[in-house]
Design an enzyme around this catalytic site. Structure first.
Site, PDB file in Angstrom:
ATOM      1  N   LYS A  39       0.882  -1.170   0.000  1.00 24.09           N
ATOM      2  CA  LYS A  39       0.000   0.000   0.000  1.00 24.09           C
ATOM      3  C   LYS A  39       0.920   1.220   0.000  1.00 24.09           C
ATOM      4  CE  LYS A  39      -1.976   2.992   1.932  1.00 24.09           C
ATOM      5  NZ  LYS A  39      -1.835   4.408   1.555  1.00 24.09           N
ATOM      6  N   GLU A  54       8.734   1.380  11.553  1.00 27.10           N
ATOM      7  CA  GLU A  54       9.799   2.398  11.513  1.00 27.10           C
ATOM      8  C   GLU A  54       9.084   3.743  11.553  1.00 27.10           C
ATOM      9  OE1 GLU A  54      11.468   5.095  10.666  1.00 27.10           O
ATOM     10  OE2 GLU A  54      12.746   4.527   8.974  1.00 27.10           O
ATOM     11  N   CYS A  65      13.168  10.324   7.943  1.00 22.98           N
ATOM     12  CA  CYS A  65      13.018   9.744   9.287  1.00 22.98           C
ATOM     13  C   CYS A  65      14.293   9.893  10.095  1.00 22.98           C
ATOM     14  CB  CYS A  65      12.618   8.283   9.184  1.00 22.98           C
ATOM     15  SG  CYS A  65      13.656   7.332   8.068  1.00 22.98           S
ATOM     16  N   GLU A  73       8.732  15.427  16.123  1.00 19.25           N
ATOM     17  CA  GLU A  73       9.206  15.269  14.754  1.00 19.25           C
ATOM     18  C   GLU A  73       8.433  16.238  13.869  1.00 19.25           C
ATOM     19  OE1 GLU A  73       8.280  11.628  12.487  1.00 19.25           O
ATOM     20  OE2 GLU A  73      10.388  11.620  11.941  1.00 19.25           O
TER      21      GLU A  73
HETATM   22  P1  NAI Z   1       1.136   8.384   7.925  1.00 17.05           P
HETATM   23  O1  NAI Z   1       1.679   7.542   9.022  1.00 17.05           O
HETATM   24  O2  NAI Z   1      -0.282   8.817   8.003  1.00 17.05           O
HETATM   25  O3  NAI Z   1       1.282   7.592   6.536  1.00 17.05           O
HETATM   26  C1  NAI Z   1       2.181   6.537   6.309  1.00 17.05           C
HETATM   27  C2  NAI Z   1       1.474   5.419   5.573  1.00 17.05           C
HETATM   28  O4  NAI Z   1       0.461   4.882   6.425  1.00 17.05           O
HETATM   29  C3  NAI Z   1       0.744   5.879   4.307  1.00 17.05           C
HETATM   30  O5  NAI Z   1       0.822   4.860   3.331  1.00 17.05           O
HETATM   31  C4  NAI Z   1      -0.684   6.030   4.781  1.00 17.05           C
HETATM   32  O6  NAI Z   1      -1.626   5.895   3.760  1.00 17.05           O
HETATM   33  C5  NAI Z   1      -0.791   4.881   5.756  1.00 17.05           C
HETATM   34  N1  NAI Z   1      -1.865   5.012   6.750  1.00 17.05           N
HETATM   35  C6  NAI Z   1      -2.439   6.141   7.241  1.00 17.05           C
HETATM   36  N2  NAI Z   1      -3.395   5.839   8.129  1.00 17.05           N
HETATM   37  C7  NAI Z   1      -3.450   4.490   8.209  1.00 17.05           C
HETATM   38  C8  NAI Z   1      -4.220   3.566   8.957  1.00 17.05           C
HETATM   39  N3  NAI Z   1      -5.166   3.974   9.809  1.00 17.05           N
HETATM   40  N4  NAI Z   1      -3.971   2.250   8.810  1.00 17.05           N
HETATM   41  C9  NAI Z   1      -3.023   1.808   7.972  1.00 17.05           C
HETATM   42  N5  NAI Z   1      -2.257   2.623   7.231  1.00 17.05           N
HETATM   43  C10 NAI Z   1      -2.461   3.954   7.339  1.00 17.05           C
HETATM   44  O7  NAI Z   1       2.102   9.606   7.742  1.00 17.05           O
HETATM   45  P2  NAI Z   1       1.821  10.999   6.971  1.00 17.05           P
HETATM   46  O8  NAI Z   1       0.444  11.479   7.279  1.00 17.05           O
HETATM   47  O9  NAI Z   1       2.168  10.808   5.556  1.00 17.05           O
HETATM   48  O10 NAI Z   1       2.888  11.930   7.678  1.00 17.05           O
HETATM   49  C11 NAI Z   1       2.649  12.400   8.988  1.00 17.05           C
HETATM   50  C12 NAI Z   1       3.913  12.360   9.799  1.00 17.05           C
HETATM   51  O11 NAI Z   1       4.421  11.034   9.882  1.00 17.05           O
HETATM   52  C13 NAI Z   1       5.082  13.144   9.243  1.00 17.05           C
HETATM   53  O12 NAI Z   1       5.004  14.478   9.563  1.00 17.05           O
HETATM   54  C14 NAI Z   1       6.240  12.461   9.899  1.00 17.05           C
HETATM   55  O13 NAI Z   1       6.421  12.982  11.201  1.00 17.05           O
HETATM   56  C15 NAI Z   1       5.811  11.025   9.994  1.00 17.05           C
HETATM   57  N6  NAI Z   1       6.382  10.206   8.914  1.00 17.05           N
HETATM   58  C16 NAI Z   1       7.462   9.429   9.177  1.00 17.05           C
HETATM   59  C17 NAI Z   1       8.062   8.714   8.174  1.00 17.05           C
HETATM   60  C18 NAI Z   1       9.247   7.868   8.440  1.00 17.05           C
HETATM   61  O14 NAI Z   1      10.090   7.748   7.580  1.00 17.05           O
HETATM   62  N7  NAI Z   1       9.348   7.202   9.566  1.00 17.05           N
HETATM   63  C19 NAI Z   1       7.588   8.774   6.792  1.00 17.05           C
HETATM   64  C20 NAI Z   1       6.393   9.569   6.632  1.00 17.05           C
HETATM   65  C21 NAI Z   1       5.862  10.272   7.658  1.00 17.05           C
END
Ligand code: NAI
Ligand code: MG
Length: 491
Positions: free
Chosen positions: A190, A265, A299, A395
């Site tokens: 996904k 992660e 990250c 973050e």
């Molecule tokens: P997010 O955690 O919402 O999205 C990451 C993935 O999870 C996407 O594919 C999204 O569609 C999916 N997702 C969202 N809600 C879900 C659910 N209920 N169940 C299963 N999958 C779900 O992150 P977002 O909104 O893109 O970014 C928000 C914050 O997350 C950023 O500001 C940052 O702090 C953090 N982040 C950290 C990352 C890392 O590399 N560890 C990468 C992206 C974001």
């Protein structure tokens, strides 16, 4: 130098669910728009998977590992496929990078020179593992009258559910898929809402490399719908998630209820410890890169710069200078050193954090503004803070550095560890003993000494505490995609 003009002859897929090797629409016909954050223009329309689509994708993947074609492919042949995939990814770097740039604003040349070759390297690395995932043997003591011999075998875990972030879509897809496919697993991916197209292109390349249809299925869609359906699906053997702490926590509790394996992660707030004996000429570019690379949407970003009081002014000046020299703009221009912020929501969030920093009395020394032009562009921003300011704790996922002063090594370690996160840390010093002893005391998954950079596929990557659980990459990565079975044979 990469070509300044991207190869956009690539025909975007339409519709965009990729299940069993074929593109199709979502059952319910749902779609969403992919927006170019550098122009705010529409890139394409993406099919948004619902639970029925995810279910089909999981079934396709299941068939492949439950006695299907993939389950009969030898390790050596899996290795050959992954090696071919690595070659195809390299050859396709311009297209993959162009898709990343138009979808989420990453610098085209950074993808061409960084993410894409690194993704190919991950496939090449795990290609080598594919026929070397072996168990152990043991001569067991007699059990009563019976002599016994024992061994273990490692079998593919089954179906991997991978939920991807948008910040390094091809690279992080590679980190999850290369070990899983090498181990003989199949997968349902996904991609993030903001970065589906490059993942679809990656799946096309893997098919071209010889991956049987159905081994890799891609279900773009909304997190709370498609992501949640995948995370909850009983046909998945493991969920591998990279993204936010908030969503990761939800996935962890779902996985806990179903005894599903999970790696998370979840990013961090990494410290960069700059000691008084650091070679600042060497360190400064890394420290700046750790804050501003990819607009800080990393990250592993090192956004807490902990500098010894004798060098803190120099380090602050260095960061201000790096911020001044940044060329923010069109991700396709070779002269750009910073591209766009991924979307409107992240842009607002970063600007909100900058306001919070100001409001709490942190000293703004550079940047802090959104550029007055179409697209989502934010200046590289430098604050002097304490470790307790909100912007030094949370973050931000944007180009916002916090510089914090310390007096002693103990204080530096204490500040570094005073965070809910624990993904990585950077240590800058010329003293090898200090590097080793400080490294031992840091509560993180990875330490970079005298540098900042990218995980290597040959070594594990993952965090502690709120940065997540489990390790990807390296031996731990491939073993994490297998089940170990112990066999006792009575002789
Ligand atoms: P997010 O955690 O919402 O999205 C990451 C993935 O999870 C996407 O594919 C999204 O569609 C999916 N997702 C969202 N809600 C879900 C659910 N209920 N169940 C299963 N999958 C779900 O992150 P977002 O909104 O893109 O970014 C928000 C914050 O997350 C950023 O500001 C940052 O702090 C953090 N982040 C950290 C990352 C890392 O590399 N560890 C990468 C992206 C974001
Ligand atoms: Mg976008």
């Amino acid at each position: 130098m990469s070509e300044p003009t991207p190869d956009l002859r690539y025909q975007l897929p339409d519709p965009t669910l990729r299940i069993g090797g074929k593109y199709r629409r979502a059952h319910e016909g749902a779609t969403y728009e992919s927006i170019n954050p550098a122009t705010e223009q529409r890139v394409s329309v993406i099919a948004a998977a619902g639970p029925a689509d995810v279910d089909e994708a999981v079934s396709a993947a299941r068939r492949q590992v439950d006695g299907g074609a993939w389950s009969r492919v030898s390790g050596a042949e899996r290795g050959r496929i992954l090696t071919r995939a690595a070659d195809l990814i390299e050859a396709d770097a311009q297209t993959l990078a162009a898709l990343e740039a138009v979808e989420m604003g990453k610098l085209f040349h950074d993808s061409v020179e960084g993410d894409i070759p690194a993704a190919a390297a991950a496939f090449r690395h795990f290609a080598g593992w594919a026929d070397k995932v072996t168990g152990t043997t043991a001569l067991l003591p007699d059990f009563g009258p019976q002599r016994r011999f024992g061994y273990t075998i490692r079998q593919p875990l089954g179906v991997l559910g991978a939920i991807l972030p948008w910040n390094n879509p091809v690279l992080i897809a590679a980190w999850k898929l290369a070990p899983a496919l090498a181990a003989g697993c199949s997968a349902v991916v996904k991609p993030a809402e903001d970065a589906a197209l490059s993942t679809l292109r990656l799946a096309e390349l893997l098919a071209e490399a010889g991956l049987p249809d159905g081994v890799l299925n891609v279900v773009p869609g909304l997190g709370p719908v498609a992501g949640a359906a995948l995370a909850a699906h009983p046909g998945i053997d493991k969920i591998s998630f990279t993204g936010s702490y908030r969503v990761g926590r939800g996935i962890q509790s779902l996985a806990g209820d179903s005894f599903r394996k999970v790696t998370l992660e979840l990013g961090g707030k990494a410290p960069q410890l700059v000691f008084d004996d650091a070679d600042l000429e060497l360190a400064m570019p890394w420290i700046a890169m750790g804050n501003f690379y990819h607009q800080g949407q990393v990250c592993a970003a090192g956004t807490r710069v902990l500098a010894h009081e004798s060098v803190v002014d120099q380090v602050t000046e260095g960061l201000i200078e790096a911020a001044r020299q940044a060329t923010i703009g069109d991700p396709f221009l070779p002269m750009s050193t910073m591209g766009a912020i991924v979307n409107a929501r992240q842009t607002e969030q970063i600007l909100r954090y900058i306001e919070i920093g100001r409001g709490e009395g942190a000293t703004l020394l550079a940047g802090g503004r959104r550029l007055d032009r179409p697209g989502y562009f934010i200046e590289p921003t430098v604050f002097r803070t304490t470790n307790d300011h909100t912007i030094a704790k949370e973050e931000i996922f944007g180009p916002v550095a916090s510089v914090i002063s310390f007096k002693t090594t103990d204080e530096a370690v204490q500040l570094a560890n005073a965070t809910k996160y624990g993904l990585n840390a950077m240590v800058y010093t010329s003293d090898l003993s200090r590097a080793v002893s400080v490294t031992e005391r840091l509560r993180v998954g990875t330490v970079w000494v005298n540098g900042w950079g990218v995980p290597d596929p040959s070594l594990p990557w993952g965090g502690r505490a709120a940065s997540g659980i489990g390790r990807e990459l390296g031996r731990s990565g491939i073993e994490g995609d297998t089940e170990e079975k112990t066999v006792h044979i009575g002789l």
